[in-house]
Structures are given as structure tokens and as C-alpha cells.
Design an enzyme around this catalytic site. Structure first.
Site, PDB file in Angstrom:
ATOM      1  N   CYS A   7       0.831  -1.209   0.000  1.00  0.00           N
ATOM      2  CA  CYS A   7       0.000   0.000   0.000  1.00  0.00           C
ATOM      3  C   CYS A   7       0.865   1.260   0.000  1.00  0.00           C
ATOM      4  O   CYS A   7       1.970   1.288   0.523  1.00  0.00           O
ATOM      5  CB  CYS A   7      -0.954   0.094   1.188  1.00  0.00           C
ATOM      6  SG  CYS A   7      -2.288  -1.088   1.141  1.00  0.00           S
ATOM      7  N   GLY A  33       0.255  -0.565  -4.836  1.00  0.00           N
ATOM      8  CA  GLY A  33      -1.110  -1.084  -4.739  1.00  0.00           C
ATOM      9  C   GLY A  33      -1.930  -0.661  -5.940  1.00  0.00           C
ATOM     10  O   GLY A  33      -1.863   0.502  -6.355  1.00  0.00           O
ATOM     11  N   ASN A 107      -0.836   2.019   5.509  1.00  0.00           N
ATOM     12  CA  ASN A 107       0.084   1.041   4.912  1.00  0.00           C
ATOM     13  C   ASN A 107       0.591   0.146   6.031  1.00  0.00           C
ATOM     14  O   ASN A 107       1.149   0.634   7.005  1.00  0.00           O
ATOM     15  CB  ASN A 107       1.254   1.782   4.255  1.00  0.00           C
ATOM     16  CG  ASN A 107       2.396   0.859   3.853  1.00  0.00           C
ATOM     17  OD1 ASN A 107       3.527   1.310   3.731  1.00  0.00           O
ATOM     18  ND2 ASN A 107       2.130  -0.412   3.641  1.00  0.00           N
ATOM     19  N   GLY A 108       0.387  -1.153   5.850  1.00  0.00           N
ATOM     20  CA  GLY A 108       0.817  -2.111   6.873  1.00  0.00           C
ATOM     21  C   GLY A 108      -0.338  -3.022   7.224  1.00  0.00           C
ATOM     22  O   GLY A 108      -1.421  -2.928   6.646  1.00  0.00           O
ATOM     23  N   TYR A 249      12.062  -5.501  -2.927  1.00  0.00           N
ATOM     24  CA  TYR A 249      10.990  -5.475  -3.934  1.00  0.00           C
ATOM     25  C   TYR A 249      10.030  -4.290  -3.860  1.00  0.00           C
ATOM     26  O   TYR A 249       9.733  -3.673  -4.878  1.00  0.00           O
ATOM     27  CB  TYR A 249      10.209  -6.792  -3.830  1.00  0.00           C
ATOM     28  CG  TYR A 249       8.897  -6.804  -4.600  1.00  0.00           C
ATOM     29  CD1 TYR A 249       8.889  -6.891  -5.992  1.00  0.00           C
ATOM     30  CD2 TYR A 249       7.681  -6.733  -3.937  1.00  0.00           C
ATOM     31  CE1 TYR A 249       7.686  -6.903  -6.691  1.00  0.00           C
ATOM     32  CE2 TYR A 249       6.485  -6.755  -4.625  1.00  0.00           C
ATOM     33  CZ  TYR A 249       6.479  -6.833  -6.003  1.00  0.00           C
ATOM     34  OH  TYR A 249       5.302  -6.845  -6.680  1.00  0.00           O
TER      35      TYR A 249
HETATM   36  O1  LIG Z   1       7.611 -15.848  -6.797  1.00  0.00           O
HETATM   37  P1  LIG Z   1       6.488 -14.911  -7.101  1.00  0.00           P
HETATM   38  O2  LIG Z   1       5.332 -15.201  -6.215  1.00  0.00           O
HETATM   39  O3  LIG Z   1       6.138 -14.866  -8.531  1.00  0.00           O
HETATM   40  O4  LIG Z   1       6.920 -13.448  -6.627  1.00  0.00           O
HETATM   41  C1  LIG Z   1       8.140 -12.851  -6.920  1.00  0.00           C
HETATM   42  C2  LIG Z   1       8.048 -12.001  -8.152  1.00  0.00           C
HETATM   43  O5  LIG Z   1       6.992 -11.014  -8.008  1.00  0.00           O
HETATM   44  C3  LIG Z   1       7.535  -9.718  -8.129  1.00  0.00           C
HETATM   45  O6  LIG Z   1       7.399  -9.233  -9.463  1.00  0.00           O
HETATM   46  P2  LIG Z   1       6.149  -8.344  -9.971  1.00  0.00           P
HETATM   47  O7  LIG Z   1       5.751  -8.838 -11.293  1.00  0.00           O
HETATM   48  O8  LIG Z   1       5.111  -8.276  -8.928  1.00  0.00           O
HETATM   49  O9  LIG Z   1       6.690  -6.868 -10.049  1.00  0.00           O
HETATM   50  P3  LIG Z   1       7.863  -6.188 -10.894  1.00  0.00           P
HETATM   51  O10 LIG Z   1       7.345  -5.986 -12.300  1.00  0.00           O
HETATM   52  O11 LIG Z   1       8.099  -4.911 -10.159  1.00  0.00           O
HETATM   53  O12 LIG Z   1       9.069  -7.068 -10.856  1.00  0.00           O
HETATM   54  C4  LIG Z   1       9.009  -9.872  -7.799  1.00  0.00           C
HETATM   55  O13 LIG Z   1       9.782  -8.853  -8.410  1.00  0.00           O
HETATM   56  C5  LIG Z   1       9.326 -11.235  -8.376  1.00  0.00           C
HETATM   57  O14 LIG Z   1       9.567 -11.138  -9.761  1.00  0.00           O
HETATM   58  N1  LIG Z   2      -0.794  -3.595   1.959  1.00  0.00           N
HETATM   59  C1  LIG Z   2      -1.213  -2.812   2.939  1.00  0.00           C
HETATM   60  O1  LIG Z   2      -0.482  -1.986   3.488  1.00  0.00           O
HETATM   61  C2  LIG Z   2      -2.633  -3.074   3.356  1.00  0.00           C
HETATM   62  C3  LIG Z   2      -3.257  -2.067   4.289  1.00  0.00           C
HETATM   63  C4  LIG Z   2      -4.476  -2.666   4.997  1.00  0.00           C
HETATM   64  N2  LIG Z   2      -4.070  -3.732   5.870  1.00  0.00           N
HETATM   65  C5  LIG Z   2      -5.501  -3.182   3.976  1.00  0.00           C
HETATM   66  O2  LIG Z   2      -5.788  -4.332   3.919  1.00  0.00           O
HETATM   67  O3  LIG Z   2      -6.003  -2.443   3.196  1.00  0.00           O
HETATM   68 MG   LIG Z   3       9.384  -9.116 -10.546  1.00  0.00          MG
END
Ligand SMILES: O=P(O)(O)OC[C@H]1O[C@H](OP(=O)(O)OP(=O)(O)O)[C@H](O)[C@@H]1O
Ligand SMILES: NC(=O)CC[C@H](N)C(=O)O
Ligand SMILES: [Mg+2]
Ligand code: SF4
Length: 461
Positions: A7, A33, A107-108, A249
């Protein structure tokens, strides 16, 4: 797949049109998000809210937002309740009724907040999200206007366990507050006469503002017509537990927290991976778009191998980890990423990603690279195996979902279909990020939680 992130929150006070700045900062935080977006405007003690499903442009297509002295907003990746329908800010109380309303953008994630509320004698139905419970607690602590929002926050928040980097308002002031352990970031900035709050300094810069400083763990900062005032929650910073995964990430590559650059952390992590797990021969380096690009640069820099664009990303695609549902995440990856035959055919590839969580991304990418003609595919991950659920802002609540919690390291390469696999160690990651290693939460890698957590966390399903 796509991870669900943490978030994003933003706030602005002063100047001509704070809501427009909040909207722009939320766009800059969209990577945190994508399920819902919302804004509240403070207008002479009233709170006016706009919220909608999807991304910021989807939720506010026409950009016409009410004007007021201040504004706050949220982009949601739900860890509780329904993502698209549960948009924030949450407002409790009536602007026209007795007392004051309260708006919360959070957020959290809170750990078992319903139990905390019931111990305090506040009735909260089970179906409320953690943020809704917190908003009700804050509103109850304001006692129909007998106590101010900052006083209520100082009283109610220390009763809660878990992570909250938030922006709050009662219609007459903007408040930024971080939980005493400081899990997730929150930054103060300034643009002319306008004070800004945002989850990341990159969002402050995105509207032309200058980051002033991070809020400290447990800091409560109030901005109003009377200026800026800082205070601390009880227990602030007694055990700091900053989220290590923000560096891996969540956060934007152009952000920095506590003086430590996300870019530098990712580049150093990639270089360390290059030292510890070089390729078994001649190869080209390919980054898993998007977040792993910097770690892959670091890996290529260290090993001297060429980096090639072996995977391309569709420009409109969002993050896949934060997509809801496994089938949807798998489709999202195929829609979002494609292998480039000309770059990888007949070559050995070292595929670098920042993390493996559910393993959705990596299984698909290995398959795509093989389909495009790669000879061998060696996977290198710039963080340790993610084995434990997060209870502090990431939607990985069950061990059964986490690939490395259920498959032994020896079996993982077969499961992913790659020729070899290596992860960065925790020590190397902490060293790459910098700062005091004792001040980070690393529970998703180690199972060592910095707070009490539900017993189910220890179970494998
Ligand atoms: O093992 P998984 O469950 O697949 O999760 C890990 C992956 O998910 C995220 O990428 P994402 O596509 O969310 O975002 P990005 O485009 O910023 O890399 C992260 O960077 C990894 O690539
Ligand atoms: N990812 C988050 O920070 C989530 C905030 C809050 N717990 C929600 O569910 O909306
Ligand atoms: Mg990725
Ligand atoms: S468990 Fe992992 S993702 Fe969750 S707050 Fe701790 S370091 Fe961050």
C-alpha cells in the site's frame, strides 16, 4: 504471479490545491497497490471522500477533486478484506454530527486487531478490516470530540500490534504516524508552502517537491494551520524492525530510506550474488522485469558477462505479485512479459530476479526462455528463500502458498525447470542494504517475528 505490495499513502497540507498533489503522489506510488485508490479532502473541518476500484486514473478519471486546506490518499493492495471494494481512506464519524470524524489511510497490517479492540471495550464485527478496526478505535478514543485526534492516536495506537505507516485527519489537521517499530517508511517533504507526506521520497520528488526527512519509528507528526509539530508514541524505536523486503521489492528504485539508497542496495545485492554464485560457464545475463533490473546489472558488472534484453515487459502492465488469485497472476505474467528469441536462442542464460515468493513468476519465465530457444537457464535470486508469511503488510498469510516453504532447496530447480538455482544469503543481503542489521524485520526469510504472531504462522498449511 505478482506479489501484493504494501500500500501507498500520501498527504498534503497548504497551498492552492493539495488534493491534486495527493493524486499525483499516488500515481507515483502505484507500484505499492493497484486494487483501489482513494482521496479525502479537508474542508473547514469536514472530510469529503472519493474512492474507486483499480488504479488512480481508473478511480479518478476526470481529475476533478474537491478543494480544501489539506488532503490525504491511498493506493491499496489489500491484506485484509476485499481489495477492490475496500478502498481507503476509511472515514468513521460524521462531519455534520457531534464530535469529529476521522480519516485513515494505512500502509501495513495489524496483527489480530479485533482482539485488541475488544480488550479495549470497542465493539468490532469480525468482517471489519484491520484498517476499519483502527479507525473505529481512533474515533472511540476521540470521545465525541472531547479529545483531539493526536491525543486519541497517542492513547489508542500503542494498544495495537503490527505495522502502520499512516496518514490521518479529523478535517482540521493532517497527521503522519509510523508504528513504534517503523516497519514501513513514511517521508516528509515540502513544495513551496505545501507540506507533503508520502510512503516514499520518490513520490515527493515526482510532484516537484523536496524530501525533508523520514519520520522516525513511532513518530507522530501533525501539520495544521498552526504549523508542524512532532511527537513520539510510547515505545517508539525500542525495537526497530524496518521491512527488509522494501529494499528487495516493494520500494521504487529511486527512493531512499534512512539515508540508504534502494538502488545501491539492489546493485550491491546483485554484485554479491555474482561473487557467491557465478555462472557455470559462458552465459548472458537476463533480468526478470521490472524490479530485478538493478540486481541483474550488479550481477553482470561483477561477473563481466553481457546483459541482454532477453525478456521484455508490456509497457501498460502492472506488478503481477499484487494481482489477486493464482490463475490471474499466471495470466498477468504471460500478458506482461515475453521472451526475446533473438537475444537468447542458442545461449546459456543467467536469469536474475529479486525474489521467489510463490514461484509463479520464475516458473513462467524459465519456460518462456526455453520456448525462445535458450540452451541452459541458470536462476539467481538476489534475496534468501521467502519461507514465512508476512503479517505486516504483504499478502503472504499462509505458508502453504510459499514455494520455498514447501519444496526443499534441492528439489526447487527441478520444480522451476532450471539448470541451476542460487539465492543470496541473509548476511549478504543485510550487508548490501547497509545500516544496523538488528534494526530490520527479516521474518519472511527467517521466521523470527519481531512481534507476537498467530500460532498458525508456524504451521505449513
Ligand atoms: O515468486 P512470485 O510469487 O512470482 O513473486 C516474486 C516475483 O513477483 C515480483 O514481481 P512483480 O511482477 O510483482 O513486479 P515487478 O514488475 O516490479 O518485478 C518480484 O519482483 C518477483 O519477480
Ligand atoms: N498492503 C497494505 O499496506 C494493506 C493495508 C491494509 N491492511 C488493507 O488491507 O487495506
Ligand atoms: Mg518481478
Ligand atoms: S516479514 Fe518480510 S515483507 Fe513482512 S515486514 Fe518483515 S521483512 Fe517485510
Amino acid at each position: 504471479m505478482t506479489l501484493r505490495e504494501a500500500c501507498g499513502v500520501a498527504g498534503a497540507w497548504g497551498g492552492d490545491d493539495p488534493a491534486v498533489l495527493v493524486r499525483s503522489m499516488l500515481i507515483a506510488l502505484q507500484h505499492r497497490g493497484q486494487e483501489a485508490a482513494g482521496i479525502a479532502v479537508m474542508d473547514q473541518g469536514r472530510l469529503i471522500k472519493r474512492v474507486g476500484p483499480g488504479t488512480v486514473p481508473e478511480a479518478f478519471p476526470d481529475e476533478r477533486l474537491p478543494r480544501g486546506a489539506g488532503s490525504l490518499g491511498h493506493v491499496r493492495y489489500a491484506t485484509s478484506g476485499n481489495g477492490r471494494e475496500g478502498g481507503q481512506p476509511i472515514i468513521v464519524g460524521d462531519s455534520d454530527g457531534p464530535g469529529r470524524p476521522v480519516a485513515v489511510a494505512h500502509n501495513g497490517t495489524l496483527v489480530e486487531p479485533h482482539a485488541s479492540a475488544r480488550e479495549l471495550g470497542v465493539a468490532v464485527p469480525d468482517e471489519l478490516t484491520d484498517t476499519e478496526v483502527m479507525a473505529r478505535l481512533l474515533h472511540a478514543a476521540m470521545a465525541d470530540g472531547l479529545r483531539s485526534l493526536p491525543t486519541a492516536a497517542r492513547e489508542a495506537l500503542p494498544e495495537l500490534v503490527g505495522a502502520y505507516s499512516m496518514v490521518l485527519s479529523d478535517g482540521e489537521r493532517l497527521i503522519g504516524v509510523r508504528d513504534p517499530q517503523g516497519f514501513h517508511p513514511l517521508c516528509l517533504g515540502k513544495l513551496g508552502e505545501t507540506w507533503l507526506l508520502a510512503s516514499e521520497p520518490a513520490a515527493v520528488r515526482a510532484v516537484g517537491g523536496a524530501p525533508v526527512r523520514d519520520l522516525g519509528p513511532g513518530e507522530l507528526l501533525e501539520v495544521s494551520a498552526h504549523g508542524v509539530q512532532s511527537d513520539r508514541l510510547p515505545g517508539a524505536g525500542t525495537r526497530t524492525a524496518r521491512c527488509l523486503f522494501e529494499y528487495v521489492y516493494f520500494a521504487r528504485t529511486d527512493s531512499e530510506f534512512g539515508g540508504l539508497d534502494v538502488y545501491e542496495a539492489r546493485h550491491r545485492a546483485g554484485r554479491a550474488l555474482g561473487q557467491d554464485a557465478p555462472p557455470p560457464g559462458d552465459a548472458v545475463v537476463v533480468a526478470a522485469p521490472e524490479t530485478a533490473r538493478v540486481a541483474a546489472d550488479g550481477y553482470a558488472f561483477e561477473t563481466g558477462l553481457p546483459i541482454v534484453q532477453g525478456l521484455v515487459r508490456h509497457p501498460g502492465a502492472g506488478r503481477s505479485f499484487i494481482t489477486r488469485g493464482q490463475a490471474a497472476r499466471e495470466h498477468a505474467i504471460r500478458r506482461k512479459l515475453a521472451a526475446v528469441h533473438a537475444a537468447v536462442a542458442g545461449r546459456n542464460v543467467v536469469l536474475v530476479d529479486d525474489s521467489i515468493v510463490r514461484g509463479t513468476t520464475m516458473s513462467s519465465l524459465v519456460e518462456m526462455l526455453r520456448e525462445a530457444g535458450a540452451r541452459e537457464v541458470h536462476v539467481r535470486i538476489a534475496s534468501p528463500p521467502y519461507r514465512w508469511p508476512c503479517f505486516y503488510g504483504m499478502d503472504t498469510g499462509r505458508r502453504a502458498e510459499l514455494l520455498a516453504a514447501n519444496v526443499s532447496l534441492d528439489e526447487l530447480d527441478a520444480r522451476l525447470g532450471c539448470d541451476s538455482l542460487a539465492f543470496l544469503t541473509l548476511d549478504r543481503l543485510l550487508n548490501a542494504v547497509g545500516g544496523d542489521p538488528a534494526e530490520y524485520c527479516n521474518a519472511c526469510f527467517t521466521g523470527r517475528y519481531p512481534t507476537d504472531v498467530p500460532v498458525a504462522a508456524r504451521e505449513t498449511s
